[in-house]
Scaffold this motif. Structure first.
Motif, PDB file in Angstrom:
ATOM      1  N   ARG A  19       0.877  -1.256  -0.035  1.00  0.00           N
ATOM      2  CA  ARG A  19       0.123   0.122  -0.117  1.00  0.00           C
ATOM      3  C   ARG A  19       0.912   1.171   0.012  1.00  0.00           C
ATOM      4  O   ARG A  19       0.310   2.335  -0.324  1.00  0.00           O
ATOM      5  N   LYS A  20       2.129   1.035   0.106  1.00  0.00           N
ATOM      6  CA  LYS A  20       2.931   2.150   0.231  1.00  0.00           C
ATOM      7  C   LYS A  20       3.926   2.267  -1.035  1.00  0.00           C
ATOM      8  O   LYS A  20       4.126   3.152  -1.778  1.00  0.00           O
ATOM      9  N   PHE A  21       4.499   0.905  -1.483  1.00  0.00           N
ATOM     10  CA  PHE A  21       5.362   0.634  -2.717  1.00  0.00           C
ATOM     11  C   PHE A  21       4.654  -0.487  -3.415  1.00  0.00           C
ATOM     12  O   PHE A  21       4.411  -1.412  -3.073  1.00  0.00           O
ATOM     13  N   TYR A  59      -7.861  -3.373 -11.147  1.00  0.00           N
ATOM     14  CA  TYR A  59      -7.787  -1.919 -11.190  1.00  0.00           C
ATOM     15  C   TYR A  59      -7.486  -1.286  -9.920  1.00  0.00           C
ATOM     16  O   TYR A  59      -8.296  -1.186  -8.662  1.00  0.00           O
ATOM     17  N   ASN A  60      -6.413  -0.416  -9.870  1.00  0.00           N
ATOM     18  CA  ASN A  60      -6.189   0.346  -8.586  1.00  0.00           C
ATOM     19  C   ASN A  60      -6.134   1.842  -9.052  1.00  0.00           C
ATOM     20  O   ASN A  60      -5.126   2.114  -9.808  1.00  0.00           O
ATOM     21  N   GLN A 105       3.349   4.068  -8.674  1.00  0.00           N
ATOM     22  CA  GLN A 105       4.382   3.787  -9.574  1.00  0.00           C
ATOM     23  C   GLN A 105       5.539   4.787  -9.634  1.00  0.00           C
ATOM     24  O   GLN A 105       6.809   4.714  -9.704  1.00  0.00           O
ATOM     25  N   LYS A 106       4.994   5.914  -9.484  1.00  0.00           N
ATOM     26  CA  LYS A 106       5.707   7.300  -9.428  1.00  0.00           C
ATOM     27  C   LYS A 106       6.675   7.203  -8.060  1.00  0.00           C
ATOM     28  O   LYS A 106       7.878   7.545  -8.272  1.00  0.00           O
ATOM     29  N   LEU A 107       6.115   7.021  -7.124  1.00  0.00           N
ATOM     30  CA  LEU A 107       6.608   6.706  -5.766  1.00  0.00           C
ATOM     31  C   LEU A 107       7.671   5.782  -5.888  1.00  0.00           C
ATOM     32  O   LEU A 107       8.747   6.008  -5.317  1.00  0.00           O
ATOM     33  N   TYR A 158     -11.084   0.420 -17.482  1.00  0.00           N
ATOM     34  CA  TYR A 158     -11.759   0.310 -16.440  1.00  0.00           C
ATOM     35  C   TYR A 158     -12.640   1.565 -16.219  1.00  0.00           C
ATOM     36  O   TYR A 158     -13.603   1.725 -15.545  1.00  0.00           O
ATOM     37  N   LEU A 159     -12.348   2.827 -16.906  1.00  0.00           N
ATOM     38  CA  LEU A 159     -13.094   3.903 -16.582  1.00  0.00           C
ATOM     39  C   LEU A 159     -13.640   4.383 -17.864  1.00  0.00           C
ATOM     40  O   LEU A 159     -13.615   3.802 -18.914  1.00  0.00           O
TER      41      LEU A 159
END
Length: 341
Positions: free
Chosen positions: A189-191, A230-231, A238-240, A280-281
């Motif tokens: 949930r963090k990485f 889907y998240n 991903q950027k983090l 998904y959107l």
């Protein structure tokens, strides 16, 4: 002849996998290497998984129930209770061939290594793909573990796809190294990729890493897995992760060897985020989300500095992202999703 006097701990995080759990556990208890400690960590399942864990009749199985905190924290709980000399991780919706543990351990023992990495098979509903370890039967020592193993876990190089799959689930780890340095998995949930963060802590401390030609791990492409569902925060995560890996590669003194690989993996994940957004959107929401990705400064700088040849199709998508051609991206991703590619 192989000796199975050494205990090996197999950690299995369990969360809402009642459909797959028996297959996974049966594949572990039937291993030809018998001196196993099988730790099932029920991560607050809301289906019948927790009850199924209690129903397995094998004295080597330990069951731990905990509140839901995610895959990484469940693995850490398994590490805490593990008493084996070596530890391996098996995801509960996957399964392993009968000789996998024996093959990895034999390779490790033969080469006096503290760590062994194998290959795997990716199992789909209609096909199976084999991913043999590209460096099978090779062994790396000391600093080679950083330059020839960890660096290649960051992604492929500019010349060829020479990367090593960074997943934790086809590796025999040394528990003494893990516990001595308190190496743990972060929360996904963090990485979004907790495995590669763990790898950047573990492999700099490994002394001898050997590669096995075993392909006994069966990674199953199941519905609602962490990698496929889907998240909405996937891109930000991903950027983090990208920024964290750049920082860690610098701290480890391998930035120059790693940067293009880290860039390439990040850009591949950007393409995947665009693909999922289209799938998904609604068209309106997908267009807005994809535009924000294209306009992101981290993405634009990464594309400018990227030097890896991803092939004609991926290079074209990279170009469209760089030029912020959202309508073209929507069209291409719609075709990809329809074709399932």
């Amino acid at each position: 002849m192989m000796s199975d006097k050494v205990k090996i701990s197999v950690v299995v995080p369990v969360y809402n996998v009642e459909r797959y759990l028996s297959r996974c556990v049966k594949s572990i208890v039937s291993q030809t290497y018998s001196n196993l400690e099988i730790i099932l960590v029920d991560d607050g399942s809301t289906d019948k998984s927790g009850k199924l864990c209690e129903g397995f009749k094998d004295t080597r199985i330990k069951v731990i129930h905990k509140k839901n905190e995610g895959l990484g924290k469940a693995r850490n709980t398994g590490i805490k209770y593990a008493t084996g000399k070596y530890i391996m991780f098996v995801d509960s919706d996957d399964y392993v061939d009968r000789t996998m543990v024996a093959n990895l351990y034999n390779s490790l023992r033969k080469n006096n290594a503290d760590t062994c990495i194998g290959g795997f098979k990716r199992v789909f509903s209609n096909k199976t793909e084999v991913y043999k370890n590209k460096y099978s039967n090779q062994t790396f020592y000391g600093k080679e573990v950083l330059t020839n193993v960890l660096v290649k876990m960051f992604g492929k190089s500019s010349k060829k796809d020479d990367h090593i799959e960074m997943s934790a689930w086809k590796v025999l780890f040394n528990s003494e190294i893990i516990k001595k340095y308190n190496i743990l998995f972060p929360s996904e949930r963090k990485f979004i990729s907790e495995d590669i963060i763990f790898d950047t802590e573990y492999f700099p401390r490994a002394h001898v890493v050997t590669m096995s030609d075993d392909i006994g791990y069966n990674y199953c492409d199941n519905d609602n897995s962490l990698t496929t569902k889907y998240n909405p925060t996937r891109f930000n995560l991903q950027k983090l992760l990208f920024k964290e890996l750049v920082k860690r590669s610098k701290n480890l003194g391998i930035f120059d060897l790693s940067y293009q690989r880290i860039l390439d993996t990040f850009i591949a994940n950007v393409r995947y985020c665009v693909k999922l957004d289209q799938k998904y959107l609604s068209r309106k929401d997908a267009k807005s989300k994809i535009l924000s990705i294209c306009q992101d400064n981290t993405v634009q700088v990464a594309l400018e500095k990227h030097r890896v040849n991803d092939g004609i199709k991926s290079n074209f998508v990279n170009f469209l992202v760089m030029k912020k051609k959202v309508n073209f991206l929507l069209l291409i991703m719609q075709l990809k999703n329809k074709l399932g590619v």
